[in-house]
Design a protein around this motif. Structure first.
Motif, PDB file in Angstrom:
ATOM      1  N   GLY A 224     -15.555  28.105  -6.901  1.00 44.26           N
ATOM      2  CA  GLY A 224     -15.449  29.035  -5.778  1.00 44.26           C
ATOM      3  C   GLY A 224     -16.267  28.584  -4.581  1.00 44.26           C
ATOM      4  N   LEU A 225     -17.464  28.059  -4.852  1.00 41.64           N
ATOM      5  CA  LEU A 225     -18.283  27.512  -3.777  1.00 41.64           C
ATOM      6  C   LEU A 225     -17.586  26.317  -3.137  1.00 41.64           C
ATOM      7  CD1 LEU A 225     -20.913  27.330  -2.162  1.00 41.64           C
ATOM      8  CD2 LEU A 225     -21.887  25.995  -4.046  1.00 41.64           C
ATOM      9  N   GLY A 226     -16.964  25.476  -3.967  1.00 41.29           N
ATOM     10  CA  GLY A 226     -16.225  24.333  -3.443  1.00 41.29           C
ATOM     11  C   GLY A 226     -15.086  24.761  -2.539  1.00 41.29           C
ATOM     12  N   VAL A 227     -14.360  25.805  -2.929  1.00 42.35           N
ATOM     13  CA  VAL A 227     -13.266  26.324  -2.102  1.00 42.35           C
ATOM     14  C   VAL A 227     -13.815  26.805  -0.762  1.00 42.35           C
ATOM     15  CG1 VAL A 227     -11.561  28.173  -1.871  1.00 42.35           C
ATOM     16  CG2 VAL A 227     -11.756  26.912  -4.019  1.00 42.35           C
ATOM     17  N   ALA A 228     -14.938  27.543  -0.785  1.00 46.17           N
ATOM     18  CA  ALA A 228     -15.523  28.061   0.452  1.00 46.17           C
ATOM     19  C   ALA A 228     -15.966  26.918   1.370  1.00 46.17           C
ATOM     20  CB  ALA A 228     -16.713  28.972   0.127  1.00 46.17           C
ATOM     21  N   LEU A 229     -16.594  25.885   0.789  1.00 46.70           N
ATOM     22  CA  LEU A 229     -17.054  24.761   1.594  1.00 46.70           C
ATOM     23  C   LEU A 229     -15.875  23.988   2.188  1.00 46.70           C
ATOM     24  CD1 LEU A 229     -19.964  23.405  -0.640  1.00 46.70           C
ATOM     25  CD2 LEU A 229     -20.168  24.681   1.496  1.00 46.70           C
ATOM     26  N   LEU A 230     -14.873  23.697   1.352  1.00 47.55           N
ATOM     27  CA  LEU A 230     -13.731  22.911   1.820  1.00 47.55           C
ATOM     28  C   LEU A 230     -12.881  23.681   2.827  1.00 47.55           C
ATOM     29  CD1 LEU A 230     -12.588  21.274  -1.542  1.00 47.55           C
ATOM     30  CD2 LEU A 230     -13.423  20.057   0.472  1.00 47.55           C
ATOM     31  N   SER A 231     -12.758  24.995   2.631  1.00 47.95           N
ATOM     32  CA  SER A 231     -11.866  25.790   3.478  1.00 47.95           C
ATOM     33  C   SER A 231     -12.543  26.332   4.725  1.00 47.95           C
ATOM     34  CB  SER A 231     -11.288  26.966   2.668  1.00 47.95           C
ATOM     35  OG  SER A 231     -10.556  26.500   1.555  1.00 47.95           O
ATOM     36  N   SER A 232     -13.868  26.355   4.756  1.00 43.45           N
ATOM     37  CA  SER A 232     -14.563  26.969   5.888  1.00 43.45           C
ATOM     38  C   SER A 232     -15.648  26.078   6.476  1.00 43.45           C
ATOM     39  CB  SER A 232     -15.177  28.315   5.449  1.00 43.45           C
ATOM     40  OG  SER A 232     -14.184  29.204   4.996  1.00 43.45           O
ATOM     41  N   VAL A 233     -16.712  25.814   5.707  1.00 40.68           N
ATOM     42  CA  VAL A 233     -17.911  25.183   6.270  1.00 40.68           C
ATOM     43  C   VAL A 233     -17.615  23.778   6.793  1.00 40.68           C
ATOM     44  CG1 VAL A 233     -20.261  24.444   5.790  1.00 40.68           C
ATOM     45  CG2 VAL A 233     -19.394  26.568   4.787  1.00 40.68           C
ATOM     46  N   ILE A 234     -16.979  22.938   5.976  1.00 45.67           N
ATOM     47  CA  ILE A 234     -16.723  21.550   6.379  1.00 45.67           C
ATOM     48  C   ILE A 234     -15.763  21.471   7.571  1.00 45.67           C
ATOM     49  CG2 ILE A 234     -15.687  19.366   5.643  1.00 45.67           C
ATOM     50  CD1 ILE A 234     -16.900  19.873   2.876  1.00 45.67           C
ATOM     51  N   PRO A 235     -14.590  22.146   7.525  1.00 47.58           N
ATOM     52  CA  PRO A 235     -13.690  22.034   8.682  1.00 47.58           C
ATOM     53  C   PRO A 235     -14.276  22.617   9.958  1.00 47.58           C
ATOM     54  CG  PRO A 235     -12.854  23.631   7.088  1.00 47.58           C
ATOM     55  CD  PRO A 235     -13.950  22.885   6.415  1.00 47.58           C
ATOM     56  N   TYR A 236     -15.089  23.700   9.872  1.00 53.68           N
ATOM     57  CA  TYR A 236     -15.721  24.238  11.072  1.00 53.68           C
ATOM     58  C   TYR A 236     -16.597  23.171  11.731  1.00 53.68           C
ATOM     59  CZ  TYR A 236     -14.480  29.014   9.546  1.00 53.68           C
ATOM     60  OH  TYR A 236     -13.824  30.145   9.164  1.00 53.68           O
ATOM     61  N   SER A 237     -17.380  22.472  10.910  1.00 53.75           N
ATOM     62  CA  SER A 237     -18.280  21.450  11.439  1.00 53.75           C
ATOM     63  C   SER A 237     -17.509  20.293  12.057  1.00 53.75           C
ATOM     64  CB  SER A 237     -19.195  20.933  10.325  1.00 53.75           C
ATOM     65  OG  SER A 237     -19.964  21.985   9.769  1.00 53.75           O
ATOM     66  N   LEU A 238     -16.456  19.848  11.381  1.00 53.70           N
ATOM     67  CA  LEU A 238     -15.647  18.744  11.895  1.00 53.70           C
ATOM     68  C   LEU A 238     -14.940  19.135  13.193  1.00 53.70           C
ATOM     69  CD1 LEU A 238     -14.070  17.468   8.540  1.00 53.70           C
ATOM     70  CD2 LEU A 238     -15.869  16.355   9.866  1.00 53.70           C
ATOM     71  N   ASP A 239     -14.394  20.342  13.229  1.00 50.85           N
ATOM     72  CA  ASP A 239     -13.698  20.793  14.426  1.00 50.85           C
ATOM     73  C   ASP A 239     -14.646  20.892  15.615  1.00 50.85           C
ATOM     74  OD1 ASP A 239     -11.448  20.961  12.905  1.00 50.85           O
ATOM     75  OD2 ASP A 239     -11.352  23.142  12.852  1.00 50.85           O
ATOM     76  N   LEU A 240     -15.846  21.404  15.365  1.00 47.39           N
ATOM     77  CA  LEU A 240     -16.824  21.535  16.441  1.00 47.39           C
ATOM     78  C   LEU A 240     -17.134  20.183  17.064  1.00 47.39           C
ATOM     79  CD1 LEU A 240     -18.944  23.179  18.051  1.00 47.39           C
ATOM     80  CD2 LEU A 240     -20.551  22.618  16.211  1.00 47.39           C
ATOM     81  N   GLU A 241     -17.385  19.195  16.218  1.00 47.19           N
ATOM     82  CA  GLU A 241     -17.709  17.865  16.728  1.00 47.19           C
ATOM     83  C   GLU A 241     -16.526  17.265  17.481  1.00 47.19           C
ATOM     84  OE1 GLU A 241     -20.026  14.682  17.674  1.00 47.19           O
ATOM     85  OE2 GLU A 241     -20.605  16.604  16.781  1.00 47.19           O
ATOM     86  N   ALA A 242     -15.308  17.486  16.982  1.00 48.24           N
ATOM     87  CA  ALA A 242     -14.120  16.972  17.665  1.00 48.24           C
ATOM     88  C   ALA A 242     -13.959  17.623  19.038  1.00 48.24           C
ATOM     89  CB  ALA A 242     -12.878  17.220  16.811  1.00 48.24           C
ATOM     90  N   LEU A 243     -14.226  18.936  19.123  1.00 53.28           N
ATOM     91  CA  LEU A 243     -14.049  19.655  20.383  1.00 53.28           C
ATOM     92  C   LEU A 243     -15.088  19.257  21.433  1.00 53.28           C
ATOM     93  CD1 LEU A 243     -13.099  23.141  18.967  1.00 53.28           C
ATOM     94  CD2 LEU A 243     -11.744  21.819  20.606  1.00 53.28           C
ATOM     95  N   ARG A 244     -16.150  18.574  21.004  1.00 52.50           N
ATOM     96  CA  ARG A 244     -17.099  18.041  21.965  1.00 52.50           C
ATOM     97  C   ARG A 244     -16.506  16.845  22.715  1.00 52.50           C
ATOM     98  NH1 ARG A 244     -22.316  19.906  20.985  1.00 52.50           N
ATOM     99  NH2 ARG A 244     -22.640  20.890  18.953  1.00 52.50           N
ATOM    100  N   LYS A 245     -15.471  16.223  22.150  1.00 49.86           N
ATOM    101  CA  LYS A 245     -14.977  14.959  22.677  1.00 49.86           C
ATOM    102  C   LYS A 245     -13.548  15.020  23.208  1.00 49.86           C
ATOM    103  CE  LYS A 245     -17.803  12.506  19.237  1.00 49.86           C
ATOM    104  NZ  LYS A 245     -17.786  11.593  18.075  1.00 49.86           N
ATOM    105  N   ILE A 246     -12.778  16.028  22.797  1.00 48.66           N
ATOM    106  CA  ILE A 246     -11.393  16.126  23.253  1.00 48.66           C
ATOM    107  C   ILE A 246     -11.135  17.525  23.798  1.00 48.66           C
ATOM    108  CG2 ILE A 246     -10.456  14.355  21.723  1.00 48.66           C
ATOM    109  CD1 ILE A 246      -9.580  16.532  19.818  1.00 48.66           C
ATOM    110  N   PRO A 247     -10.180  17.666  24.747  1.00 45.40           N
ATOM    111  CA  PRO A 247      -9.868  18.982  25.311  1.00 45.40           C
ATOM    112  C   PRO A 247      -9.235  19.909  24.272  1.00 45.40           C
ATOM    113  CG  PRO A 247      -9.005  17.206  26.682  1.00 45.40           C
ATOM    114  CD  PRO A 247      -9.411  16.586  25.388  1.00 45.40           C
TER     115      PRO A 247
END
Length: 300
Positions: A224-247
């Motif tokens: 369950g923790l793995g599902v939460a990390l994969l579905s929420s925490v990790i993609p949020y972090s990746l998206d944030l970093e991407a949005l720093r560099k692309i419109p």
């Protein structure tokens, strides 16, 4: 997702984002978005593997519980808010909880690719609502054609599952609209953390009633923790970093690949094959979503 339907959520604390920035700084932004999409869909595939042990209600309650716990620890939001702000937070959390419940109920009955493609119609409708451009009317017709193709090639597709996916998409559309209000009434990730906690309060009673003590088995908790990390925490972090560099507009176009990625992950991880017409339906929704994102306002 916050105000812009292409976003999954606000950023974590500055120190954590700085650390993430150093970690992911060397990765191209397009790769970060794709990794985030893969993470979400692998999380959904992992969640589906839990259904046989704790059911869809149990799985979604675990995901929301752990996601809420992580966000509350990160943000430690204050409970001192006025009545209007609490109304927005509670509405946001209830919609978020119902969206996840409906999506997991759909996922228990239909393939991952079809569930995500159908759910994606919610934000697409929000993106096209109020538009007076003829081109946007074409994207709407293309998406509708995709839905027709999904049903034409359905074979033994579970109608209840399809309807649950539509309900999840409706909740997703409402989630975007309420998320705009949440952004106006709260700061940073405080509203998200409290809203996630409300969503967990909505879902956990269903999970406990359906699965009982099965939810506290050690391996279930780890999954369950793995599902939460994969579905929420990790993609949020990746998206944030991407949005720093692309419109945001470019980000939205890349996010339109999510239904196709879901179908691919479903095929590889879950061995869920789709009819050829359903693959065309997925591509129709992808094209309509990309077109709608491309036609949004100027990048800021």
């Amino acid at each position: 997702m916050n105000i812009d339907w292409t976003k999954r959520g606000p950023s974590p604390r500055p120190s954590l984002t700085a650390r993430a920035g150093r970690t992911f700084g060397a990765i191209p932004p397009t790769a970060l978005v794709l990794l985030g999409i893969v993470s979400v869909q692998v999380g959904s595939a992992l969640a589906k593997h839990l259904f046989s042990a704790v059911g869809s209600f149990g799985t979604v309650s675990l995901r929301l519980f752990f996601a809420a716990a992580v966000l509350m620890l990160l943000w430690r939001p204050s409970l001192r808010m006025n009545r209007r702000t609490w109304t927005v937070v509670l509405s946001y959390g209830v919609i978020l909880g119902l969206m996840n419940l409906c999506f997991y109920l759909a996922l228990a009955r239909i393939p991952l690719g079809i569930a995500v493609t159908t759910e994606f119609l919610g934000p697409l409708v929000v993106a096209l609502a109020g538009s007076r451009r003829w081109l946007d009317a074409f994207w709407a017709v293309l998406a509708a054609g995709g839905v027709v193709l999904l049903m034409e090639g359905s074979g033994d597709l579970n109608l209840v599952g399809f309807l649950f996916a539509l309900a999840a998409g409706t909740c997703w559309g409402l989630y975007i609209l309420v998320g705009a209000a949440l952004g106006r009434h709260t700061t940073e990730g405080n509203g998200l953390a409290l809203g996630m906690a409300v969503a967990a309060l909505v879902a956990v009673p269903f999970g406990v009633a359906d699965s009982g003590t099965a939810l506290i088995q050690p391996w279930i908790l780890v999954a369950g923790l793995g599902v939460a990390l994969l579905s929420s925490v990790i993609p949020y972090s990746l998206d944030l970093e991407a949005l720093r560099k692309i419109p945001p507009r470019v980000f939205g176009i890349l996010m339109s690949l999510e239904p196709a990625m879901a179908a691919l992950i479903g095929l590889i991880v879950l061995q869920e094959s789709l009819h050829w017409s359903q693959w065309i339906a997925v591509l129709c929704v992808v094209a309509a979503s990309a077109g709608a994102a491309r036609g949004t306002g100027p990048d800021v």
